[in-house]
Each structure stands twice: as structure tokens, then as C-alpha cells.
Design a protein around this motif. Structure first.
Motif, short mmCIF file in Angstrom:
data_model
loop_
_atom_site.label_atom_id
_atom_site.label_comp_id
_atom_site.label_asym_id
_atom_site.label_seq_id
_atom_site.Cartn_x
_atom_site.Cartn_y
_atom_site.Cartn_z
N TRP A 79 0.84 -1.20 0.00
CA TRP A 79 0.00 0.00 0.00
C TRP A 79 0.87 1.25 0.00
N ASP A 121 -4.99 7.01 -1.46
CA ASP A 121 -6.22 6.36 -1.92
C ASP A 121 -6.62 5.28 -0.92
N TRP A 122 -7.51 5.64 -0.02
CA TRP A 122 -7.94 4.69 1.01
C TRP A 122 -8.83 3.59 0.43
N SER A 123 -9.42 3.85 -0.73
CA SER A 123 -10.35 2.87 -1.30
C SER A 123 -9.65 1.59 -1.74
N CYS A 124 -8.33 1.63 -1.91
CA CYS A 124 -7.63 0.43 -2.37
C CYS A 124 -7.23 -0.49 -1.21
N LEU A 125 -7.51 -0.08 0.03
CA LEU A 125 -7.14 -0.92 1.17
C LEU A 125 -7.83 -2.28 1.13
N GLU A 126 -9.15 -2.27 0.94
CA GLU A 126 -9.88 -3.54 1.00
C GLU A 126 -9.52 -4.48 -0.15
N PRO A 127 -9.48 -4.02 -1.42
CA PRO A 127 -9.06 -4.93 -2.49
C PRO A 127 -7.67 -5.52 -2.25
N GLU A 156 -10.73 -1.65 8.88
CA GLU A 156 -10.38 -0.46 8.11
C GLU A 156 -10.14 0.77 8.99
N ARG A 171 -6.64 2.72 8.89
CA ARG A 171 -6.52 4.11 8.46
C ARG A 171 -5.87 4.96 9.55
#
Length: 237
Positions: free
Chosen positions: A25, A35-41, A54, A58
Motif C-alpha cells: 500500500w 487512496d484509502w479505497s484500495c485498502l480492501e481490495p 479499516e 486508516r
């Protein structure tokens, strides 16, 4: 990216997979606009078990980006001023392990000597997590996901000694010094060569150096290290 077990209450997982997740990451994001949205993928791709924590992630990662690195933070550094996952390779000839242990013992009172044997020769290779160019200085960053009981200076020093990170920091500095001597116009290590910061991700605090262990190797010490490693003096010497 090692992780140590302890009794601390920590919602983040231990183990190598989590360390790779954090490194990947930090390797890919823009520090100034993460880009926090790429954490889960990324969590799913790395096969980490359970639902992603999450909020805790974060909090930890934001604190790391906002931690004080001696007058600047990662969140201030644009992508073009970073070198990420930087590989290095240099030759060494007839390493004097007794002299190397003596040098490292001076730098780290808790140094555990390397087993002595006949002089070593060959190549030193590795990958540096991050090199940051900020205000004419190149600082070396290494991310650690070790789980410790605390993240105060004394506990970090004990972890550094246990894992022999002092040697790692010295070799990283020798590698970057060698790189800059070749490619930085008018290279002066006093001016251009920054310290090595170990960022213990689980313990960083925004706006402070808590959870960070820092090494700074002055040029005369690097000269000594090169002699011990059987390397030629840098061109600027």
C-alpha cells in the motif's frame, strides 16, 4: 516486515502477509493524497483472514504519513521526490567480521555479534523501502510492522538490537551514499546524505517522532565501514 508476538491489544493482524500488505500500500499510493479505497481490495488480494479492520488501519497509516521525520512528513512529499522499493547491489571483498562487529557494537550497545569466520567476499544486495528527496537531502525510510509491547525509544532500541537492524541501516546508507556519489552533481555527504528512519507502523504518532528509530552515519564512519567491507573509497573522498 517482521512481526513480534506480545500481549498488547492490537486489532491489526501479525505475520508476513500483513507486512507485505502494508508495504505494498505504501509503495503504490500518493503520500499527499492517499487512496484509502484500495485498502480492501489489497487486503483481499493478500489473502488476509477476517474482515478488514479499516478504521484501525486508516488510523495507523495516517499517523505514519503524518509522523515527524526530522522536519518533514511523508504526507508532504510528492511522488516524484521518492524512490520506492529501490534495489541495490555492490561488491565486497574480504569483510573483516571482527572489525565489523566492533564497529556495530560502538553504534548499538545491544549489538549481538555476528559469528566470526574466515573473511567473506561477494555481493551485498537488497531493496530499500523508500528514499525521500527533501530539501537537498536523501533520507532512507524502512517500514516495520513488528508488534511490540510498547513503542517508546527503549523498546524500539531493543527490537533494533534483537533483529540486527543496525547492520541493515549501515548497509542501506553505504548503498545510497554510493548511488549519490555517482549520480548527484556536486555530491557532498554532509549536505546530501540524510539519516535512516525505521517507522514502526503500529506505534507512530502524527506530528511526533514516537515509534521511529533513527540512525545517522557521518562520512568518516562510512569510510571506516567501506574499509571493513573491502570496498574502494568513494570518488568524492
Amino acid at each position: 516486515m517482521e512481526s513480534d508476538s506480545s500481549g498488547i491489544c492490537d486489532p491489526l493482524p501479525a505475520g508476513t502477509a500483513f507486512g507485505i500488505f502494508v508495504h505494498e500500500w505504501l509503495e503504490t499510493i500518493d503520500f499527499t493524497d492517499p487512496d484509502w479505497s484500495c485498502l480492501e481490495p489489497l487486503w483481499l488480494r493478500r489473502g488476509l483472514s477476517g474482515p478488514i479492520p479499516e478504521a484501525a488501519l486508516r488510523t495507523r497509516l495516517a499517523a505514519t504519513l503524518a509522523a515527524d521525520l526530522g522536519g518533514f512528513t511523508l504526507q508532504e512529499v510528492p511522488r516524484h521526490a521518492t524512490f520506492r522499493e529501490h534495489p541495490f547491489l555492490f561488491a565486497v571483498d574480504a569483510i573483516d567480521l571482527d572489525a565489523l562487529n566492533a564497529l556495530l557494537s560502538r553504534l548499538d550497545p545491544g549489538w549481538r555479534p555476528l559469528p566470526t569466520r574466515d573473511a567473506l567476499r561477494g555481493y551485498v544486495t537488497g531493496v530499500i523501502d523508500l528514499i525521500v528527496h527533501h530539501k537537498d537531502r536523501y533520507s532512507i525510510i524502512d517500514y516495520k510492522t513488528n508488534r511490540l509491547a510498547r513503542y517508546d525509544a527503549q523498546t524500539l532500541a531493543q527490537a533494533v538490537a534483537h533483529h540486527r537492524y543496525t547492520l541493515q541501516a549501515l548497509l542501506y546508507t553505504v548503498a545510497v551514499d554510493r548511488l549519490l556519489a555517482r549520480f548527484q552533481p556536486g555530491y557532498d555527504p554532509h549536505r546530501h546524505l540524510g539519516p535512516v528512519h525505521y517507522l514502526f507502523i503500529r506505534g507512530t504518532v502524527a506530528g511526533t517522532s514516537h515509534g521511529i528509530h533513527t540512525f545517522a552515519f557521518p562520512p568518516p564512519l562510512l569510510d571506516e565501514a567501506r574499509r571493513i567491507l573491502g570496498m574502494a573509497a568513494a570518488a568524492y573522498r
